[in-house]
Write a protein that holds these residues in place. Sequence first.
Motif, PDB file in Angstrom:
ATOM      1  N   SER A 165      60.939  50.924  -5.702  1.00  0.00           N
ATOM      2  CA  SER A 165      61.889  50.353  -6.664  1.00  0.00           C
ATOM      3  C   SER A 165      61.771  51.026  -8.019  1.00  0.00           C
ATOM      4  O   SER A 165      62.737  51.064  -8.797  1.00  0.00           O
ATOM      5  N   ASN A 166      60.593  51.566  -8.320  1.00  0.00           N
ATOM      6  CA  ASN A 166      60.384  52.260  -9.592  1.00  0.00           C
ATOM      7  C   ASN A 166      60.742  53.744  -9.530  1.00  0.00           C
ATOM      8  O   ASN A 166      60.743  54.418 -10.563  1.00  0.00           O
ATOM      9  N   LEU A 167      61.047  54.248  -8.340  1.00  0.00           N
ATOM     10  CA  LEU A 167      61.360  55.664  -8.184  1.00  0.00           C
ATOM     11  C   LEU A 167      62.855  55.933  -8.046  1.00  0.00           C
ATOM     12  O   LEU A 167      63.295  57.073  -8.214  1.00  0.00           O
ATOM     13  N   VAL A 168      63.640  54.909  -7.712  1.00  0.00           N
ATOM     14  CA  VAL A 168      65.067  55.108  -7.499  1.00  0.00           C
ATOM     15  C   VAL A 168      65.848  54.612  -8.713  1.00  0.00           C
ATOM     16  O   VAL A 168      65.500  53.605  -9.330  1.00  0.00           O
ATOM     17  N   THR A 169      66.899  55.345  -9.081  1.00  0.00           N
ATOM     18  CA  THR A 169      67.698  54.991 -10.240  1.00  0.00           C
ATOM     19  C   THR A 169      68.544  53.752  -9.967  1.00  0.00           C
ATOM     20  O   THR A 169      68.731  53.350  -8.816  1.00  0.00           O
ATOM     21  N   ARG A 228      59.743  60.889 -12.857  1.00  0.00           N
ATOM     22  CA  ARG A 228      61.198  60.859 -12.858  1.00  0.00           C
ATOM     23  C   ARG A 228      61.705  59.919 -11.770  1.00  0.00           C
ATOM     24  O   ARG A 228      60.951  59.521 -10.880  1.00  0.00           O
ATOM     25  N   LYS A 229      62.978  59.552 -11.878  1.00  0.00           N
ATOM     26  CA  LYS A 229      63.625  58.727 -10.867  1.00  0.00           C
ATOM     27  C   LYS A 229      64.632  59.570 -10.096  1.00  0.00           C
ATOM     28  O   LYS A 229      65.087  60.612 -10.572  1.00  0.00           O
ATOM     29  N   ARG A 286      69.895  50.175  -5.089  1.00  0.00           N
ATOM     30  CA  ARG A 286      69.054  49.651  -6.164  1.00  0.00           C
ATOM     31  C   ARG A 286      69.951  49.008  -7.209  1.00  0.00           C
ATOM     32  O   ARG A 286      70.851  49.639  -7.755  1.00  0.00           O
TER      33      ARG A 286
END
Length: 337
Positions: free
Chosen positions: A258-262, A226-227, A336
């Motif tokens: 960068s892939n974890l934050v919306t 998930r983000k 982001r």
Amino acid sequence: MAGVRWPPEDSDLFPSRPPPAATEMVSDDDRSVAADSWSIKSDYGSTLDDEQRHADAAEILSVSTFPAASDSSSDKEDSDTNEAEPSILGLQSYWDATYAEDLVNFHEHGHAGEIWFGVEVMDVVASWTKNLCTNMVGGGNLANGSSNKSKSKDEACGDLSKWSVLDIGTGNGLLLQELAKQGFSDLTGTDYSEGAINLAQNLVERDGFSSIKFLVDDVLDTKLDRKFQLIVDKGTFDAIGLHPDGLVKRMMYWEAVSNLVTAFGLLVITSCNNTKDELLAEVDDFNKRIRSKNLVQHPGTEPSDVFQYLDHVRTYPTVVFGGVEGSHVSTVAFIRK
């Protein structure tokens, strides 16, 4: 501005502790950097099971440039360009031993373990982050393009209970407890040290914050599916930089977060090993790498940045060293895109 890179001191806000020698037994008094942090698993701690990502990062590293921080924000010598000396504090084995000892101390004496950067800094980070998120209602603090959000989304930004929060390298999890006191409720903490997670779970049960979730997970090889709207990092990026392969690990870090934050989510980093300008330089270099990659994959398109600077804490105490004014700690927020 952030800049003077001194270890914390036992008195007042920043306890001073000499860094431990790699050949000596590490005691509580030796923990001088990122006590609630982690580094990537490797030959120095355990094993890196994603060798291809490491090789890809090393290949990019060979052709990348890393700008040094400005003279006005750092006391480092020119030869010490944006890179810390490797330390056992960058190894998972150190943190596993540290939290195993902390867990024993908790069960025997009720001690929560060390609060890296001190209680005052933790309180500042929690309250400042709350204000940052609250002020995003209406898009007032968001970077370019954020004004397109709908009113309902703006209202959700103002309701801190609707923010999903991830603390990477959570350690004893006390920062998440402080964020809960500020009104956040969807809180998750991860750490690659199982001992840290056990300690954090014991503390939230004792302190009445049992809704906070904790997972054993390595940010550089995450299994999270998930983000999150808000990611906080208090010392983790520092520990990653102290790994013997710190330069490559830092590159992997930016890709991972960068892939974890919306989209239009926030990354809030608190560091004692990096000035504000150095963190900005890290993000700028990451953005350049991603733009170059996107141009190759999608020629003719207009690439955009991944992260953009939003704000930083301006209230930390400052000192003057060598004619340069700076602070022991820097906290910087990025959005982001």
